[in-house]
Design a protein around this motif. Structure first.
Motif, PDB file in Angstrom:
ATOM      1  N   CYS A 333       0.832  -1.217   0.000  1.00 25.33           N
ATOM      2  CA  CYS A 333       0.000   0.000   0.000  1.00 25.33           C
ATOM      3  C   CYS A 333       0.861   1.259   0.000  1.00 25.33           C
ATOM      4  CB  CYS A 333      -0.931  -0.008   1.215  1.00 25.33           C
ATOM      5  SG  CYS A 333      -2.174  -1.304   1.171  1.00 25.33           S
ATOM      6  N   LYS A 337       1.068   4.080  -3.105  1.00 29.07           N
ATOM      7  CA  LYS A 337       0.660   5.459  -2.833  1.00 29.07           C
ATOM      8  C   LYS A 337       1.796   6.442  -3.084  1.00 29.07           C
ATOM      9  CE  LYS A 337       0.010   6.833   1.475  1.00 29.07           C
ATOM     10  NZ  LYS A 337      -0.612   7.054   2.798  1.00 29.07           N
ATOM     11  N   LEU A 385      -0.145   2.618 -10.067  1.00 28.81           N
ATOM     12  CA  LEU A 385      -0.899   2.180  -8.888  1.00 28.81           C
ATOM     13  C   LEU A 385      -0.942   0.658  -8.745  1.00 28.81           C
ATOM     14  CD1 LEU A 385      -3.858   4.715  -9.040  1.00 28.81           C
ATOM     15  CD2 LEU A 385      -2.072   4.603  -7.292  1.00 28.81           C
ATOM     16  N   VAL A 464      -4.766   3.613  -0.348  1.00 31.61           N
ATOM     17  CA  VAL A 464      -4.141   4.005  -1.616  1.00 31.61           C
ATOM     18  C   VAL A 464      -5.079   4.846  -2.492  1.00 31.61           C
ATOM     19  CG1 VAL A 464      -2.995   3.201  -3.706  1.00 31.61           C
ATOM     20  CG2 VAL A 464      -2.696   1.936  -1.577  1.00 31.61           C
ATOM     21  N   VAL A 468      -4.968   9.102  -3.063  1.00 36.24           N
ATOM     22  CA  VAL A 468      -4.410   9.642  -4.308  1.00 36.24           C
ATOM     23  C   VAL A 468      -5.465  10.430  -5.084  1.00 36.24           C
ATOM     24  CG1 VAL A 468      -2.711   7.767  -4.446  1.00 36.24           C
ATOM     25  CG2 VAL A 468      -4.853   7.563  -5.724  1.00 36.24           C
ATOM     26  N   GLY A 512      -3.165  13.295   2.002  1.00 35.78           N
ATOM     27  CA  GLY A 512      -2.575  12.070   1.482  1.00 35.78           C
ATOM     28  C   GLY A 512      -1.884  11.199   2.501  1.00 35.78           C
TER      29      GLY A 512
END
Length: 533
Positions: A333, A337, A385, A464, A468, A512
């Motif tokens: 994760c 990210k 991603l 994640v 984002v 974030g």
């Protein structure tokens, strides 16, 4: 009796504390190693990027738009034959890293020798196929100006032998990465970049055909770099001493793993090099030059992510080998990210100021280059991603179902692009199709991987995808306002770089990061300040 019972409980609790302490210590050491290796790779990257930006401009001006396009599209033909090699490369890296995680050093020697045998055999097979099919396709199907066909054939031969060398060097490169010797990896890459800088000077001096000279010199550089990797590995890693060894069960296991990986590799090649060829057939070599430039910009930006992932990937595989699930989930994760955040940091100013950057960098800007650059970066951010999930599924070895589903879905890019071009759509339609297909692929990957690594879908969404999304929306607000109110020019370019940096960092920090991640960053800054004082 009660005393013995209490003593037993005390010893058990003490043992748990010791084990927990070792786990925390190992996790801390692994994090430090990732940070150190990432830092080393970034130093390498800045040097290579500076050279790449300079050499790209000179080579484009020296070769001209058409020859530059020919080199890119011919290289694409060669890359179409690299699908088997790419899948075997992933297989080799996975097996080496897994055994290092298990600390099974005798097994490492067998894996390395078997890998060399497989790669040599594969190089011979691909060379024979490419000499027959590649030469025919180049001469009879591709859109090459007749007067440059001889130079294109020379380029094809040099590219093929460069590719063969890169295939054979894979086990050596994989050994360096698996051992996490990123300093050596960085230094050898710097040597390679310096040699390519020398090519620019020799190309400028060469009285011969510039395209032929460039292809020949690139082959010489790849040969020297391979010899450097081989020498380093033989001196520092005991398992990297090749001798003839035939382990049929291992070879079968590696080729089976690579066979399923072949589907994924072939899909990616179809969506990149094969689409290059479609663009060549429908629109000519000038647009191949534009696409080649956009790939160089993408490569320069994704180097930030690639270096980060190169340092992170071995730890994902090793954590799976030791069944450290929580640490593995954190890496999957966290890696996805922060890979995206790194890409976003550079993508925002480049996308808003593409025209200014390209004119400053190249001078000559082929048609469609500006659109290609922006769309390439947007499409790349969708694939980033899923990178850690790819590493995680490879670590498990259970890749059959994953590769079948992902490859079938991903392969739709090529026929959809061909249909779009046939219907008269512009070349930028290829990027929109790629973006849509790979955006959907994020969710398909999550569903396929979750059971193999015991991670819930909700965790990936919360850790994640949601962060984002919020960061992206928030980070582009100020740059968009600036772009709509200030005319294009050097002042806006400088201001855009500063403003987008502040906007992105601020957005990452505000929406974030988790509370614990913010605390770690603040603690790190405080420690650095106190050390300096």
């Amino acid at each position: 009796m009660a005393y013995q019972c209490n003593k037993s409980i005390y010893q058990r609790e003490r043992l748990q504390v010791i084990v927990l302490g070792k786990i925390v210590t190992n996790s801390h050491e692994n994090s430090k190693r990732i940070a150190k290796n990432t830092g080393i790779l970034y130093l390498r990257m800045f040097f290579m990027m500076a050279i790449s930006l300079f050499t790209s401009r000179v080579i484009l001006q020296t070769l001209g738009v058409n020859d530059f396009g020919i080199y890119n599209v011919v290289g694409g033909v060669v890359s179409m034959f690299s699908i088997l090699s790419n899948s075997l490369s992933s297989s080799i890296s996975r097996f080496l890293t897994f055994e290092l995680g298990k600390k099974n050093y005798d097994r490492l020697k067998t894996i390395f020798c078997t890998a060399i045998n497989v790669q040599i055999l594969m190089a011979i097979v691909i060379l024979v196929i490419a000499e027959v099919a590649g030469v025919w396709f180049l001469n009879y199907k591709m859109n090459i100006p007749p007067e440059r066909l001889d130079a294109a054939n020379w380029t094809l031969q040099c590219s093929l032998f460069t590719f063969v060398i890169s295939v054979i060097s894979v086990p050596y490169n994989a050994s360096i990465v698996s051992h996490e010797r990123m300093s050596a990896f960085a230094w050898i890459s710097i040597i390679e970049a310096s040699l390519k800088l020398g090519i620019v000077y020799l190309l400028w001096l060469s009285p011969y055909d510039k395209l032929k000279a460039y292809a020949t010199l690139m082959f010489c550089v790849s040969l020297l770099v391979f010899l450097t990797y081989r020498t380093y590995c033989k001196r520092h890693f005991e398992e990297c001493h090749y001798h003839i060894l035939l382990d049929k069960p291992l070879m079968k296991e590696m080729t089976s793993f690579a066979g399923w990986g072949f589907l994924g590799s072939s899909c990616m090649v179809m969506n990149t090099q094969a689409i290059d060829i479609l663009i060549n057939i429908f629109f000519g070599v000038a647009l191949n030059a534009a696409r080649g430039i956009s790939k160089q910009v993408e490569s320069a930006v994704t180097l930030f992510v690639t270096n980060f992932m190169t340092a992170l990937n071995p730890q994902i595989t090793k954590s799976y080998a030791t069944s450290d699930w929580d640490y593995m989930h954190n890496l999957v994760c966290w890696g996805a990210k922060f890979s995206y955040f790194l890409m976003l940091f550079f993508a925002i100013p480049i996308c808003f100021e593409t025209s200014t950057i390209l004119h400053l960098w190249l001078g000559i800007v082929p048609d469609y280059t500006i659109s290609f650059v922006r769309l390439t970066l947007a499409a790349s951010m969708t694939t980033i991603l899923g990178n850690t999930m790819v590493t995680a599924i490879q670590a498990t070895g259970h890749i059959k179902k994953y590769q079948i589903v992902v490859s079938i879905w991903g392969a739709t890019c090529f026929p959809l692009t061909w249909i779009a071009f046939k219907m008269g759509f512009s070349p930028v339609s290829a990027y929109f199709i790629y973006f849509i297909v790979y955006f959907a692929l994020i969710f398909i990957r999550i569903y396929l991987v979750k059971n193999f690594i015991h991670m819930t879908v909700s965790r990936y969404f919360c850790d994640v995808l949601i962060p984002v999304l919020f960061v992206s929306c928030l980070a582009i607000i100020l740059p968009t306002l600036l772009c709509s109110t200030v005319e294009q020019g050097m002042f806006r370019f400088i201001f855009m770089c500063v403003l987008s940096m502040i906007s992105t960092i601020g957005s990452i920090y505000l929406v974030g990061l988790k509370k614990k991640e913010k605390q770690m960053i603040l603690m790190f800054i405080k420690n650095k300040i106190s050390v300096r004082k």
